[in-house]
Scaffold this motif. Structure first.
Motif, PDB file in Angstrom:
ATOM      1  N   GLU A   1       0.611   5.162   0.202  1.00 58.72           N
ATOM      2  CA  GLU A   1      -0.214   6.353   0.405  1.00 58.72           C
ATOM      3  C   GLU A   1       0.551   7.547  -0.138  1.00 58.72           C
TER       4      GLU A   1
ATOM      5  N   SER B   1       0.695   2.338 -10.403  1.00 63.00           N
ATOM      6  CA  SER B   1      -0.332   1.372 -10.827  1.00 63.00           C
ATOM      7  C   SER B   1       0.064   0.690 -12.127  1.00 63.00           C
TER       8      SER B   1
ATOM      9  N   VAL C   1      -0.598  -0.958  -4.430  1.00 62.64           N
ATOM     10  CA  VAL C   1      -1.937  -0.377  -4.399  1.00 62.64           C
ATOM     11  C   VAL C   1      -1.795   1.068  -3.904  1.00 62.64           C
TER      12      VAL C   1
ATOM     13  N   ALA D   1       0.863  -1.179   0.000  1.00 65.64           N
ATOM     14  CA  ALA D   1       0.000   0.000   0.000  1.00 65.64           C
ATOM     15  C   ALA D   1       0.904   1.234   0.000  1.00 65.64           C
TER      16      ALA D   1
ATOM     17  N   VAL E   1      -4.263  11.077  -1.167  1.00 61.36           N
ATOM     18  CA  VAL E   1      -4.951  11.947  -0.216  1.00 61.36           C
ATOM     19  C   VAL E   1      -4.499  13.375  -0.503  1.00 61.36           C
TER      20      VAL E   1
ATOM     21  N   ALA F   1       0.791   8.121  -8.510  1.00 61.04           N
ATOM     22  CA  ALA F   1      -0.188   7.040  -8.338  1.00 61.04           C
ATOM     23  C   ALA F   1      -0.419   6.303  -9.652  1.00 61.04           C
TER      24      ALA F   1
ATOM     25  N   SER G   1      -2.906   4.878  -3.011  1.00 61.44           N
ATOM     26  CA  SER G   1      -4.068   5.686  -2.645  1.00 61.44           C
ATOM     27  C   SER G   1      -3.589   7.120  -2.525  1.00 61.44           C
TER      28      SER G   1
END
Length: 148
Positions: A13, A126, A134, A11, A138, A122, A136
């Motif tokens: 972020e 991907s 993965v 993950a 913000v 991002a 994400s």
């Protein structure tokens, strides 16, 4: 029969923020699986679309701002430098079965450049590491400013 277990996804972020506001407290947090580290990139050395009247009410999510930034050689060089640092770190984290990485981009208002680069990273992660990473995103300042 020996079934090899699939490594966990990493993950990532990715945050955008404004240097004119207090830094998001989670950047160096140890809470929620975080490990207190990560990358923080300062985009303020790049041309600021916010100084152009046509972009003042837009963000790095808008096509016009993206096209403006994407056309600048210094933006392309900055992106290449970011990717040159992030990609080996992602590979290392995947090899070591880490499950979390934090990457943040800051600019003056947290509206144009930092948002642009967060989204760019991002998309790149991907495409480069499908299924293994993965991302994400913000955007810490866009909601407060009423953009999202």
């Amino acid at each position: 029969m020996n079934l090899q277990q699939q490594p966990p996804a990493l993950a990532v972020e990715i945050a955008s923020f404004s240097f004119k506001e207090p830094l998001p407290p989670h950047l160096f947090s140890l809470d929620g699986g975080r490990h207190g580290g990560g990358f923080v990139f300062d985009c303020r050395s790049l041309p600021n679309p916010g100084r152009e009247e046509r972009f003042k009410s837009q963000t790095g999510l808008d096509a016009g701002v993206r096209e403006f930034l994407d056309a600048l050689p210094e933006v392309q060089a900055f992106r290449a430098s970011v990717l040159a640092l992030i990609e080996p770190a992602v590979r290392n984290f995947l090899d070591r079965r880490f499950t979390f990485m934090n990457v943040s981009f800051g600019c003056t208002g947290g509206q144009h450049r930092s948002v642009f680069f967060a989204e760019q990273l991002a998309g790149h992660l991907s495409a480069t590491f499908p299924g293994a990473v993965v991302p994400s995103v913000v955007h810490h300042n866009l909601k407060a400013k009423g953009f999202i």
